[in-house]
Design an enzyme around this catalytic site. Sequence first.
Site, PDB file in Angstrom:
ATOM      1  N   GLU A 130      -5.724  -8.133  -1.181  1.00 44.27           N
ATOM      2  CA  GLU A 130      -6.423  -7.945   0.089  1.00 44.27           C
ATOM      3  C   GLU A 130      -7.860  -7.563  -0.199  1.00 44.27           C
ATOM      4  O   GLU A 130      -8.128  -6.727  -1.066  1.00 44.27           O
ATOM      5  CB  GLU A 130      -5.807  -6.808   0.923  1.00 44.27           C
ATOM      6  CG  GLU A 130      -4.509  -7.139   1.578  1.00 44.27           C
ATOM      7  CD  GLU A 130      -4.007  -6.035   2.501  1.00 44.27           C
ATOM      8  OE1 GLU A 130      -4.834  -5.371   3.162  1.00 44.27           O
ATOM      9  OE2 GLU A 130      -2.787  -5.843   2.550  1.00 44.27           O
ATOM     10  N   GLU A 163       0.821  -1.223   0.000  1.00 43.52           N
ATOM     11  CA  GLU A 163       0.000   0.000   0.000  1.00 43.52           C
ATOM     12  C   GLU A 163       0.854   1.272   0.000  1.00 43.52           C
ATOM     13  O   GLU A 163       0.734   2.132   0.890  1.00 43.52           O
ATOM     14  CB  GLU A 163      -0.953  -0.009   1.211  1.00 43.52           C
ATOM     15  CG  GLU A 163      -1.949  -1.141   1.124  1.00 43.52           C
ATOM     16  CD  GLU A 163      -3.065  -1.088   2.163  1.00 43.52           C
ATOM     17  OE1 GLU A 163      -4.120  -1.661   1.901  1.00 43.52           O
ATOM     18  OE2 GLU A 163      -2.886  -0.484   3.219  1.00 43.52           O
TER      19      GLU A 163
HETATM   20  C1  BG6 Z   1      -4.618  -2.917   4.718  1.00 41.34           C
HETATM   21  C2  BG6 Z   1      -3.265  -3.335   5.222  1.00 41.34           C
HETATM   22  O1  BG6 Z   1      -4.680  -1.520   4.751  1.00 41.34           O
HETATM   23  O2  BG6 Z   1      -5.742  -3.250   5.417  1.00 41.34           O
HETATM   24  C3  BG6 Z   1      -3.276  -4.432   6.267  1.00 41.34           C
HETATM   25  O3  BG6 Z   1      -2.402  -3.700   4.180  1.00 41.34           O
HETATM   26  C4  BG6 Z   1      -4.458  -4.217   7.186  1.00 41.34           C
HETATM   27  O4  BG6 Z   1      -2.040  -4.442   6.928  1.00 41.34           O
HETATM   28  C5  BG6 Z   1      -5.732  -4.301   6.363  1.00 41.34           C
HETATM   29  O5  BG6 Z   1      -4.501  -5.071   8.264  1.00 41.34           O
HETATM   30  C6  BG6 Z   1      -7.009  -4.198   7.158  1.00 41.34           C
HETATM   31  O6  BG6 Z   1      -6.971  -3.066   7.944  1.00 41.34           O
HETATM   32  P1  BG6 Z   1      -7.242  -3.136   9.502  1.00 41.34           P
HETATM   33  O7  BG6 Z   1      -6.945  -1.796   9.972  1.00 41.34           O
HETATM   34  O8  BG6 Z   1      -8.661  -3.523   9.627  1.00 41.34           O
HETATM   35  O9  BG6 Z   1      -6.309  -4.171  10.027  1.00 41.34           O
END
Ligand code: BG6
Length: 480
Positions: free
Chosen positions: A379, A182
Amino acid sequence: MTTRFSKDFLWGGATAANQLEGAYDRDGKGLSVADAMPGGKQRFDIIGSEEFDWTIDEEHYIYPNHRGIEHYDRFKEDIALFAEMGFKCYRFSIAWTRIFPKGDEQTPNEAGLAFYEELIDTCLQHEIEPVITISHYEMPLHLAKEYGGWKNRQLIDFYERFARTVLERYNQKVKYWMTFNEINSAFHFPALSQGLVKSNGASDYQNIFQAWHNQFVASSKAVKIAHELRSDIQVGCMIIYATTYSIDANPVNQVATLIQNQEFNFFCTDVQVRGEYPAYTARTYKKYGVSVEELEQTEEDIQLLKEYPVDYIGFSYYMSSAVNETDSEVATSAGNLLGGVKNPFLEASEWGWQIDPQGLRIALNELYNRYEKPLFIVENGLGAIDEVENDGSINDDYRIDYLRSHIEAMGEAVEDGVDLLGYTPWGCIDLVSASTGEMSKRYGFIYVDLDDEGHGTLNRSKKKSFDWYKEVIATNGEKL
Ligand code: BG6
């Protein structure tokens, strides 16, 4: 069976070292910026405050990343569960501080290299293709504190050494890599990926854009090293993509949306995929008070960016965002490092992230039409509170609904003509949240018995979504 997804489509799951490994100070590992981030809903407020200077203060705060879910000791058990779901790939990251504890050493820590070798071999034994993020929100703390983070050009050399070390060691076993997680997140919150907080320059966009430039160069160096080692290796960039809508047809809002797209969604990929700074760069610099004269950029840098663009685009997609420039009274919305205004057509997660599967189809088309490079959704997922029933079952139908609708949208995009390599939902096993340090914000198919204060057995158990996803993979995305 014919399905919309290619026969070698990479179904899997994604994690990051700092959010699940634990063992934060074992076997020679150094401290990372993630190790200095307190747990709890105030995490970003604390890190974003004027005073925050990366000091670890165990008297006042808890640090859930230090223990993670003890994946460092239990990775074989965890990967066996991924294999049981039928994973074709597993995206994880290498903790920079296991390999170079402070970041500026000349020689790597063999114990760290051996750990990832074993992890990779375990994946391969289960016929799971490893997909590696070289740097995921966990640069060495020493580099943030003593060198001022990525705004310092010396970090290019440190990263190059790190990338060369892991690429040389694992290239024959690992085909898919990503250079920075990211990378565009720095636009809103540079602490995680650039090591910049207010006390070392986060409020000044000059630093953020300088840090980006240094990261772009470092990323191109990694691409160069990788390609010299193995001709069919695939090195991607990785961004957050938040499909962005104008709240209405008012041209003022449409223009604001265009600008937000350029600045947030496309700036980094424009450089990393096309190999040159986009036409709107000068105007963006001007808007954010960035002086071109003061930016450290060499002719060789510009040449390197051109010669070594990335091979594919990895991105995270959780939610969309809406822009309203014309009404300052309007309700805002929470989000994955960026907010926006409330979209009346969408529901939001318990953490306020607006759920928008159709936005994923749009994201895939926008990215593919702009670059025509393969895409990889690395993701996606729903952070939610799970309840364990008396019989031990966890009926996470809300998660299944979220994932199903996003996979459907993905299928539509493939039919639209998008070249999609794979899909790795986030936090396939429950882990520590990046934005809040909470355990209770869960994404996994696998439940981990651990609460926000660190209590629990750490036992793993299968949620309802475990069997559901297993069938999705077995039918190559046809049975949803
Ligand atoms: C992304 C990141 O922004 O979202 C992860 O690459 C992160 O590291 C994921 O865990 C989900 O976000 P959060 O804040 O719910 O853990």
